[in-house]
Design a protein around this motif. Structure first.
Motif, PDB file in Angstrom:
ATOM      1  N   GLY A 104       0.738  -1.203  -0.068  1.00 27.94           N
ATOM      2  CA  GLY A 104       0.015  -0.046   0.006  1.00 27.94           C
ATOM      3  C   GLY A 104       1.204   0.878   0.043  1.00 27.94           C
ATOM      4  N   GLY A 105       1.872   1.604   0.682  1.00 33.21           N
ATOM      5  CA  GLY A 105       2.971   2.388   1.080  1.00 33.21           C
ATOM      6  C   GLY A 105       3.993   2.784  -0.610  1.00 33.21           C
ATOM      7  N   LEU A 106       4.249   1.236  -1.445  1.00 34.28           N
ATOM      8  CA  LEU A 106       4.863   1.881  -2.464  1.00 34.28           C
ATOM      9  C   LEU A 106       3.545   1.799  -3.692  1.00 34.28           C
ATOM     10  CD1 LEU A 106       6.766  -1.639  -2.168  1.00 34.28           C
ATOM     11  CD2 LEU A 106       7.221   0.727  -1.849  1.00 34.28           C
ATOM     12  N   LYS A 107       2.541   1.104  -3.528  1.00 33.09           N
ATOM     13  CA  LYS A 107       1.883   1.716  -4.844  1.00 33.09           C
ATOM     14  C   LYS A 107       0.936   3.537  -4.196  1.00 33.09           C
ATOM     15  CE  LYS A 107      -1.859  -1.305  -3.488  1.00 33.09           C
ATOM     16  NZ  LYS A 107      -2.700  -2.495  -4.419  1.00 33.09           N
ATOM     17  N   ALA A 108       0.873   3.722  -3.159  1.00 37.71           N
ATOM     18  CA  ALA A 108       0.465   5.617  -2.579  1.00 37.71           C
ATOM     19  C   ALA A 108       1.629   6.145  -3.501  1.00 37.71           C
ATOM     20  CB  ALA A 108       0.554   5.719  -0.834  1.00 37.71           C
ATOM     21  N   ALA A 109       3.477   5.955  -2.943  1.00 38.21           N
ATOM     22  CA  ALA A 109       4.339   6.657  -3.492  1.00 38.21           C
ATOM     23  C   ALA A 109       3.842   6.754  -4.923  1.00 38.21           C
ATOM     24  CB  ALA A 109       5.235   6.654  -3.209  1.00 38.21           C
ATOM     25  N   GLY A 115       7.004   6.564 -11.606  1.00 37.06           N
ATOM     26  CA  GLY A 115       8.056   4.965 -10.679  1.00 37.06           C
ATOM     27  C   GLY A 115       9.482   7.102  -9.946  1.00 37.06           C
ATOM     28  N   ALA A 116       9.617   8.236 -10.773  1.00 39.26           N
ATOM     29  CA  ALA A 116      10.081   8.696 -10.371  1.00 39.26           C
ATOM     30  C   ALA A 116       9.783   8.579  -8.315  1.00 39.26           C
ATOM     31  CB  ALA A 116      10.153   9.876 -10.226  1.00 39.26           C
ATOM     32  N   GLY A 117       9.004   8.500  -7.990  1.00 36.86           N
ATOM     33  CA  GLY A 117       8.585   8.428  -6.638  1.00 36.86           C
ATOM     34  C   GLY A 117       9.336   7.521  -5.625  1.00 36.86           C
ATOM     35  N   ILE A 403      16.289  11.693  -2.338  1.00 42.54           N
ATOM     36  CA  ILE A 403      14.881  11.570  -1.416  1.00 42.54           C
ATOM     37  C   ILE A 403      14.999  12.835  -0.756  1.00 42.54           C
ATOM     38  CG2 ILE A 403      14.452  10.283   1.001  1.00 42.54           C
ATOM     39  CD1 ILE A 403      15.702   7.873   0.397  1.00 42.54           C
ATOM     40  N   LEU A 404      16.597  13.799  -0.809  1.00 43.79           N
ATOM     41  CA  LEU A 404      16.179  14.414   0.371  1.00 43.79           C
ATOM     42  C   LEU A 404      16.029  15.792  -0.232  1.00 43.79           C
ATOM     43  CD1 LEU A 404      19.652  13.843   2.911  1.00 43.79           C
ATOM     44  CD2 LEU A 404      17.122  14.160   3.570  1.00 43.79           C
ATOM     45  N   ALA A 405      16.123  15.509  -1.725  1.00 44.58           N
ATOM     46  CA  ALA A 405      15.679  16.755  -2.889  1.00 44.58           C
ATOM     47  C   ALA A 405      14.574  16.713  -2.737  1.00 44.58           C
ATOM     48  CB  ALA A 405      16.291  16.664  -4.003  1.00 44.58           C
ATOM     49  N   ASP A 406      13.302  15.585  -2.310  1.00 46.68           N
ATOM     50  CA  ASP A 406      12.090  16.039  -2.011  1.00 46.68           C
ATOM     51  C   ASP A 406      11.497  14.621  -3.654  1.00 46.68           C
ATOM     52  OD1 ASP A 406      11.439  16.822   0.071  1.00 46.68           O
ATOM     53  OD2 ASP A 406      10.675  18.980  -1.460  1.00 46.68           O
ATOM     54  N   GLY A 407      12.783  14.360  -4.306  1.00 48.22           N
ATOM     55  CA  GLY A 407      12.211  12.833  -5.029  1.00 48.22           C
ATOM     56  C   GLY A 407      11.609  11.795  -4.593  1.00 48.22           C
ATOM     57  N   LYS A 430      19.501  10.504   7.779  1.00 50.61           N
ATOM     58  CA  LYS A 430      18.371  11.393   6.952  1.00 50.61           C
ATOM     59  C   LYS A 430      17.381  10.762   5.820  1.00 50.61           C
ATOM     60  CE  LYS A 430      17.811  16.373   6.668  1.00 50.61           C
ATOM     61  NZ  LYS A 430      19.000  17.788   6.084  1.00 50.61           N
ATOM     62  N   ALA A 431      17.871  11.080   4.850  1.00 51.75           N
ATOM     63  CA  ALA A 431      17.679  10.959   4.105  1.00 51.75           C
ATOM     64  C   ALA A 431      16.575   9.143   4.363  1.00 51.75           C
ATOM     65  CB  ALA A 431      18.274  10.309   2.788  1.00 51.75           C
ATOM     66  N   LEU A 432      17.005   8.242   4.533  1.00 52.21           N
ATOM     67  CA  LEU A 432      16.346   7.231   4.657  1.00 52.21           C
ATOM     68  C   LEU A 432      14.943   7.466   6.059  1.00 52.21           C
ATOM     69  CD1 LEU A 432      19.064   4.272   5.680  1.00 52.21           C
ATOM     70  CD2 LEU A 432      17.402   4.416   3.448  1.00 52.21           C
ATOM     71  N   ALA A 433      15.137   8.503   6.724  1.00 53.67           N
ATOM     72  CA  ALA A 433      13.816   8.987   8.255  1.00 53.67           C
ATOM     73  C   ALA A 433      13.443   9.882   7.262  1.00 53.67           C
ATOM     74  CB  ALA A 433      14.884   9.506   8.335  1.00 53.67           C
ATOM     75  N   THR A 434      13.103  10.292   6.158  1.00 54.45           N
ATOM     76  CA  THR A 434      12.923  10.961   5.547  1.00 54.45           C
ATOM     77  C   THR A 434      11.284  10.139   4.546  1.00 54.45           C
ATOM     78  OG1 THR A 434      14.592  12.804   5.405  1.00 54.45           O
ATOM     79  CG2 THR A 434      12.976  13.647   3.352  1.00 54.45           C
ATOM     80  N   LEU A 435      11.861   9.372   3.955  1.00 55.50           N
ATOM     81  CA  LEU A 435      11.121   8.839   3.368  1.00 55.50           C
ATOM     82  C   LEU A 435       9.896   8.504   3.727  1.00 55.50           C
ATOM     83  CD1 LEU A 435      13.626   5.669   2.427  1.00 55.50           C
ATOM     84  CD2 LEU A 435      12.664   7.119   0.032  1.00 55.50           C
ATOM     85  N   LYS A 436       9.125   8.476   3.196  1.00 59.37           N
ATOM     86  CA  LYS A 436       7.366   8.190   3.763  1.00 59.37           C
ATOM     87  C   LYS A 436       6.909   7.093   3.723  1.00 59.37           C
ATOM     88  CE  LYS A 436       5.152  12.321   2.010  1.00 59.37           C
ATOM     89  NZ  LYS A 436       5.877  13.256   1.202  1.00 59.37           N
ATOM     90  N   HIS A 437       8.122   6.330   3.407  1.00 57.68           N
ATOM     91  CA  HIS A 437       7.505   4.588   2.998  1.00 57.68           C
ATOM     92  C   HIS A 437       8.461   4.466   2.663  1.00 57.68           C
ATOM     93  CE1 HIS A 437       4.990   1.895   3.517  1.00 57.68           C
ATOM     94  NE2 HIS A 437       5.428   0.493   2.238  1.00 57.68           N
ATOM     95  N   LEU A 438       8.669   2.676   3.777  1.00 60.95           N
ATOM     96  CA  LEU A 438      10.021   1.531   3.301  1.00 60.95           C
ATOM     97  C   LEU A 438       9.929   0.565   4.029  1.00 60.95           C
ATOM     98  CD1 LEU A 438      13.477   1.768   3.303  1.00 60.95           C
ATOM     99  CD2 LEU A 438      13.891   2.202   5.716  1.00 60.95           C
ATOM    100  N   VAL A 439       9.976  -0.213   2.882  1.00 63.97           N
ATOM    101  CA  VAL A 439       9.774  -1.419   3.204  1.00 63.97           C
ATOM    102  C   VAL A 439      11.458  -2.327   3.507  1.00 63.97           C
ATOM    103  CG1 VAL A 439       8.582  -3.674   2.907  1.00 63.97           C
ATOM    104  CG2 VAL A 439       7.437  -1.216   2.602  1.00 63.97           C
TER     105      VAL A 439
END
Ligand code: SF4
Length: 698
Positions: A104-109, A115-117, A403-407, A430-439
């Motif tokens: 679900g998190g991957l699909k939402a992104a 694909g860029a997300g 990730i840190l450039a809002d991509g 910081k980049a990993l913590a910024t992700l909206k969804h990490l599996v």
């Protein structure tokens, strides 16, 4: 779930790229012993990791149930999660819930950004089948080529130079070819630590009279067996190697006939290296001109010369240039394509060769076929039933930056630990913590898993079936010896389960089925069926016929380039990205140690190995220790412009004065808080082997 009752199971070692075949002894469902088998790469030998590094499999910290981040647990890159405090952050979940949440998190992104997300890191520790399925899921499921793995951090520059120069990224000869060589160069590699069984072949050959030239800014045990030990100044590989090429050209040690028949770019090389005389390069690289001349003559005039290299060559901003020089040496002298000759980048992880072959990299589909070629893309679009991304994807470090450039907003990481292995950890975490969804799919609660939204408990090497391709291009079968713990699942099954939640219509009967589909896209695996692997245990690719052994020596007559010819690419001097100065006067280099493997997730949990090397250390030359007033064994702080870590000071004569060496396996003092993320422009590999540092008492 099958429990295997055999007492000994034939398998393959899970650690380095040597690919030693093993016999795994099991009692009461636990591995009790590992012995070497008579494999083509080890002939019954094992090193300390292969022999004693097995009990991580039954470590009580194994993940056994899917975990989901609690709604009230914010992602804090500085929060040190442990196995004990994990329920402050995560709660247990069923597989159904975890897979739904993961997909679900991957699909939402994907819905938000396409694909860029999305990006994925697969694993060089997984099997070929897992690598194939992982890249297929990212490409087919999300229409992006943002899929990579730790080859980007080890031999990406070697592969870039080899593809450009000889049309293939794999070794041209196995390391056992040392037995046929008259002269061996080992540069930027420490096989005694990192490929110990391969080192035994090199040492045996040296003992029998093969000339050995070891080039390494740090001293090493192999130098005791060497005719020449060149401790050149760190970061000056191109100066030293171009000086050797200068001697080859000016003393006419090159093979004119071979060049005419097979090689382009020689005239341009002659012009470029004219200024790189040994005398001019002596003060740059620190090796005297006469030694450079002798080494050039020995390599070029020996009947059969072979070059081995490792990450001391590849992990620089000029890593691709370093390898271009080595390729030029082999091509100008015709030291390739015959037994006892060739180019061999010693592969690090047990399956980094196979994972790359299977397309787990952002530029290519399986078998290194470009994603940018419409004809190749059409083949995969037909097979996978969707339009595929026509642009190369982002690489490991580029993904963190994006990730840190809002991509990129969501990631799927299987069996890799970028929160320890990426350079500049403050930035990476910081980049990993910024992700909206990490599996995260793994066997332990790694530093990367700290940042996850969903954690999927996966399989250790000893719990699953799969093929692995070693540094010699030998495809070998790893077999399950013990059962999975708790509710953990085999990795390939998890990928398939996730694919189903993403709406992909995949149907596989088992690992052999995946292998055969993958093989259908890879001519390199022609004539190497699953059945053949079952029967023979190990087959080298390429294999001409089902009943013929694979080709150990490649490129005798032509190269797999458009016109069949190889290409020399001349190089210039490119300095390290960050040189020492008054504030940071030392050179820091990082790497592995014999007892621990990469980020330590497995070997730090292997009782014997962790007992031998239990704590983080920084190694320093004894003269520097004395001069700077330190005591051996004291706590020190090592600092760079990116971070600070505290560890124990160890004296090591092999470390040159002015240098510090820190292994990157210790979570208590992660070396990669210090390292420089600057990339080689071609291989996109970071400069792990050189940055400016300082040291003080803690
Ligand atoms: Fe395993 Fe490599 Fe040691 Fe062989 S040399 S036992 S493959 S770690």
């Amino acid at each position: 779930r099958t429990v295997y009752a055999q007492e000994t199971i034939d398998s393959v070692c899970p650690f380095c790229g040597v690919g030693c075949l093993t016999s795994v002894s099991v009692k009461d469902g636990k591995i009790v012993k590992v012995d070497g088998r008579n494999g083509p790469a080890n002939e019954n030998r094992l090193c300390v990791k292969g022999r004693f590094g097995f009990d991580y499999v039954s470590n009580p910290e194994r993940l056994t149930v899917p975990l989901i981040r609690r709604a009230d647990a914010p992602k804090d890159p500085n929060f040190a999660l442990t196995f004990e405090n994990r329920f402050e952050v995560f709660r247990e979940a069923s597989w159904d819930e975890a897979l739904e949440r993961a997909a679900g998190g991957l699909k939402a992104a994907h819905d938000r950004k396409g694909g860029a997300g999305i990006a994925g890191f697969g694993s060089a520790k997984g099997s070929n089948e897992e690598a194939y399925l992982f890249q297929k899921l990212i490409r087919q499921g999300f229409g992006t080529n943002n899929v990579d793995h730790c080859t980007r951090l080890c031999h990406a520059s070697s592969v870039a130079a080899l593809m450009e120069g000889i049309g293939s990224g794999a070794v041209t000869a196995p390391f056992t070819a040392a037995e046929d060589a008259d002269c061996m160069i080992v540069i930027g590699a420490r096989p005694e630590q990192n490929h110990p069984v391969a080192a035994t072949y090199i040492k045996q050959a040296a003992k029998k009279g093969t000339k050995l030239i070891v080039m390494d800014p740090r001293g090493q045990g192999l130098m005791r067996h060497a005719d020449y030990g060149l401790k050149f100044k760190p970061g000056t590989d191109v100066a030293m190697l171009n000086a050797i090429l200068n001697v080859i050209v000016t003393e006419r040690l090159y093979d004119e006939q071979y060049i005419a028949a097979h090689v382009d770019g020689f005239e341009a090389l002659k012009v470029k290296i004219a200024a790189f005389t040994p005398e001019a390069m002596e003060p740059v690289c620190g090796i005297d001109a006469e030694t450079l001349r002798q080494v050039a003559r020995l390599y070029a005039t020996s009947a059969k010369s072979i070059i081995f290299w490792g990450m001391g060559v590849s992990q620089h901003v000029h890593g691709t240039d370093n390898v271009r020089c080595l390729i030029a040496m082999a091509l100008t002298t015709g030291q390739i394509g015959r037994p006892g000759t060739g180019l061999h980048p010693l592969r690090g992880q047990n399956n980094v060769q196979g994972a790359s072959d299977a397309g787990l990299i952002p530029m290519v589909f399986p078998d290194y076929r470009s994603v940018e070629n419409p004809d190749i893309r059409a083949e995969f679009e037909d097979a996978w039933g969707r339009t595929l991304d026509p642009v190369r994807g982002l690489t490991v470090v580029e993904i963190m930056n994006d990730i840190l450039a809002d991509g990129i907003e969501a990631m799927y990481i299987m069996g890799e630990n970028p929160a320890m292995s990426d350079p500049d950890q403050t930035h990476a975490r910081k980049a990993l913590a910024t992700l909206k969804h990490l599996v995260v799919q793994d066997i332990f609660l790694t530093e990367t898993a700290w940042h996850a939204d969903v954690i999927l408990p996966a399989s250790a090497h000893a719990e699953k079936l799969g093929t692995y391709t070693n540094t010699n291009r030998q495809v070998q079968i790893g077999r399950p010896a013990v059962s999975l713990p708790g509710e953990a699942r085999e990795d390939w099954r998890i990928i398939v389960d996730l694919a189903a939640r993403l709406g992909l219509a995949w149907a596989y009967d088992g690992v052999p089925d995946v292998y055969e589909e993958m093989r259908g896209h890879m001519t390199s695996l022609d004539n190497i069926s699953w059945e053949r692997l079952e029967n023979e245990g190990s087959v080298t690719y390429p294999a001409e016929a089902f009943d013929k052994p694979g080709s150990e020596i490649l490129f005798g007559q032509s190269f797999p380039t458009a016109d069949g010819r190889a290409r020399i690419v001349p190089t210039d001097l490119v300095p390290p990205d960050e040189v020492p100065d008054a504030d940071f006067p030392m050179v820091l280099t990082t790497g592995r140690m014999l007892e621990h493997w990469h980020t330590g997730a497995m070997t730090r949990r292997a009782t014997v190995l962790d007992a031998i090397e239990p704590e983080p250390v920084v190694s320093m030359n004894p003269h520097d220790i004395k001069r700077q007033g330190f005591d051996i064994g004291q706590q020190v702080t090592v600092e760079t412009r990116r971070g600070t870590i505290t560890l124990t000071l160890r004296a090591d004569r092999d470390v040159s004065e002015g240098m510090l060496f820190v292994p990157f396996c210790f979570f208590e003092a992660p070396a990669n808080f210090l390292t420089n993320p600057q990339l080689d422009p071609f291989g996109k590999i970071p400069e792990f082997k050189f940055c400016a540092a300082r040291i003080r008492s803690a």
